[in-house]
Design an enzyme around this catalytic site. Structure first.
Site, PDB file in Angstrom:
ATOM      1  N   THR A 151      -6.048 -27.728  24.182  1.00 18.05           N
ATOM      2  CA  THR A 151      -5.965 -26.858  25.416  1.00 18.05           C
ATOM      3  C   THR A 151      -6.787 -27.372  26.761  1.00 18.05           C
ATOM      4  O   THR A 151      -6.514 -26.702  27.807  1.00 18.05           O
ATOM      5  CB  THR A 151      -6.818 -25.606  24.991  1.00 18.05           C
TER       6      THR A 151
ATOM      7  N   HIS B 252     -21.128 -26.475  23.864  1.00 27.06           N
ATOM      8  CA  HIS B 252     -21.524 -27.955  24.171  1.00 27.06           C
ATOM      9  C   HIS B 252     -22.441 -27.995  25.433  1.00 27.06           C
ATOM     10  O   HIS B 252     -22.091 -28.295  26.421  1.00 27.06           O
ATOM     11  CB  HIS B 252     -20.429 -29.106  24.302  1.00 27.06           C
TER      12      HIS B 252
ATOM     13  N   GLU C  58     -11.235 -28.955  18.296  1.00 30.51           N
ATOM     14  CA  GLU C  58     -10.025 -28.296  18.501  1.00 30.51           C
ATOM     15  C   GLU C  58      -8.796 -29.137  17.662  1.00 30.51           C
ATOM     16  O   GLU C  58      -7.864 -28.585  16.899  1.00 30.51           O
ATOM     17  CB  GLU C  58      -9.706 -27.986  19.885  1.00 30.51           C
TER      18      GLU C  58
ATOM     19  N   HIS D 208     -12.056 -34.349  18.504  1.00 30.67           N
ATOM     20  CA  HIS D 208     -12.399 -32.926  19.119  1.00 30.67           C
ATOM     21  C   HIS D 208     -12.068 -32.096  17.978  1.00 30.67           C
ATOM     22  O   HIS D 208     -11.110 -32.103  17.299  1.00 30.67           O
ATOM     23  CB  HIS D 208     -11.782 -32.708  20.427  1.00 30.67           C
TER      24      HIS D 208
ATOM     25  N   SER E  52     -18.209 -25.004  29.422  1.00 29.84           N
ATOM     26  CA  SER E  52     -19.394 -24.547  28.493  1.00 29.84           C
ATOM     27  C   SER E  52     -20.630 -24.536  29.552  1.00 29.84           C
ATOM     28  O   SER E  52     -21.768 -24.601  29.079  1.00 29.84           O
ATOM     29  CB  SER E  52     -19.711 -25.724  27.496  1.00 29.84           C
TER      30      SER E  52
ATOM     31  N   HIS F 140     -13.363 -23.464  19.580  1.00 31.00           N
ATOM     32  CA  HIS F 140     -12.328 -24.542  19.283  1.00 31.00           C
ATOM     33  C   HIS F 140     -11.519 -24.484  18.022  1.00 31.00           C
ATOM     34  O   HIS F 140     -10.588 -25.058  17.781  1.00 31.00           O
ATOM     35  CB  HIS F 140     -13.053 -25.801  18.922  1.00 31.00           C
TER      36      HIS F 140
ATOM     37  N   CYS G 170     -11.008 -19.073  20.269  1.00 36.27           N
ATOM     38  CA  CYS G 170     -10.194 -18.602  21.410  1.00 36.27           C
ATOM     39  C   CYS G 170      -8.830 -18.492  21.084  1.00 36.27           C
ATOM     40  O   CYS G 170      -7.981 -19.027  20.735  1.00 36.27           O
ATOM     41  CB  CYS G 170     -10.565 -19.722  22.515  1.00 36.27           C
TER      42      CYS G 170
HETATM   43 FE1  F3S Z   1     -10.125 -20.814  25.773  1.00 35.49          FE
HETATM   44 FE2  F3S Z   1      -9.353 -21.975  27.805  1.00 35.49          FE
HETATM   45 FE3  F3S Z   1     -11.777 -21.906  27.268  1.00 35.49          FE
HETATM   46  S1  F3S Z   1      -8.700 -22.511  25.633  1.00 35.49           S
HETATM   47  S2  F3S Z   1     -12.144 -21.986  24.968  1.00 35.49           S
HETATM   48  S3  F3S Z   1     -10.341 -20.351  27.616  1.00 35.49           S
HETATM   49  S4  F3S Z   1     -10.950 -23.633  28.178  1.00 35.49           S
END
Ligand code: F3S
Length: 275
Positions: free
Chosen positions: A156, A40, A124, A122, A255, A72, A94
């Site tokens: 997360t 993003h 995720e 979202h 991001s 995500h 992730c």
């Molecule tokens: Fe993973 Fe944490 Fe980033 S869950 S995508 S490392 S904010």
């Protein structure tokens, strides 16, 4: 003028990994398609486009079968479809999101009603719902859970306070509550550091995509304390924001590349020197 730059700002582990996997896959000149923006952040998405990593909203827009799954994660029904149709899948989910998906599956297997604490739109969260066979509920103030055994899985990137709130609100109604703390520690550090910085500055700058959930949350948290501005690039900065300021803080979402944060800090230093 003093500038405080958050150490925990910039790409998180999952985003760094997704970008690396996408770039590696596009290295041989083949285009790679991302179902939804890989990250993003508009500048990074433009940059990736030049490298052959293209955002699409559906499989029909793809000219080949190279598809990357974002950090995500994805709804399992989409994953199945991709597998059935023999797509070349680059899975950049992730590992910490994958863990949350596995907890959801486990809770369903064990007969718990899954409650997801997160933002309903979202990607995720939509994926997590899918791993519960779409039978989970998303926590909100108003939900009423009839089941006596519930399992809680947070998104997360959600604030701990939201998880705590859900636990406190639901516990009187159940016999058994299982909680998986899937909140990513990168999110916790980022928020905690921003909370510390915002207390000692007059103005806070939050760098990152306006469509980035975790950046927006950082902004909301900061602006409740001090005047704060959410920007994507230095061109949005206005010198009037700092009229009475002596200390400025800068933080960024997961991001936002570190270089973008450095660029903003340099820009501000220049601006303050010229005053
Ligand atoms: Fe993973 Fe944490 Fe980033 S869950 S995508 S490392 S904010």
């Amino acid at each position: 003028m003093k500038i405080f730059v958050a150490k925990h700002g910039g790409f998180c582990f999952g985003v760094t990994r997704a970008i690396r996997l996408a770039i590696e896959a596009s290295r041989n000149g083949n285009e790679v398609y991302s179902l939804g923006q890989l990250i993003h952040n508009p500048q990074v998405v433009d940059d990736l486009f030049k490298k052959g990593i293209i955002t699409v909203n559906g499989l029909r827009q793809m000219k080949n079968k190279n598809v990357i799954i974002r950090s995500h994660g994805i709804h399992p029904s989409v994953l199945e479809k991709l597998q059935k149709e023999n797509f070349n899948i680059i899975d950049a989910t992730c590992p910490r999101v994958r863990r949350a998906q596995q907890f959801v599956e486990k809770l369903v297997r064990e007969g718990y009603k899954v409650v997801i604490v997160g933002e309903k739109d979202h990607p995720e969260v939509r994926g997590l719902l899918g791993y519960a066979g779409d039978k989970a509920v998303i926590y909100s103030e108003k939900i009423a859970v009839k089941e006596k055994r519930i399992g809680i899985v947070p998104q997360t990137t959600i604030e701990i306070s939201r998880l705590q709130h859900a636990i406190t609100r639901l516990i009187p109604d159940v016999l058994e509550m299982k909680i998986y703390n899937t909140i990513c520690y990168e999110t916790i550090h980022r928020l905690k550091e921003a909370q510390d910085i915002v207390k000692k500055v007059d103005v806070m700058i939050i760098v990152g995509g306006k469509n980035s959930g975790n950046t927006t949350r950082l902004y909301e948290m900061c602006r409740a304390v001090k005047p704060s501005y959410h920007i994507e690039s230095e061109s949005e900065i206005r010198s009037r924001w700092f009229r009475n300021a002596r200390r400025v803080g800068i933080t960024a979402g997961a991001s936002t590349p570190r270089e973008q944060v450095k660029k903003i800090a340099q820009y501000l230093r220049k601006l303050f020197r010229s005053r």
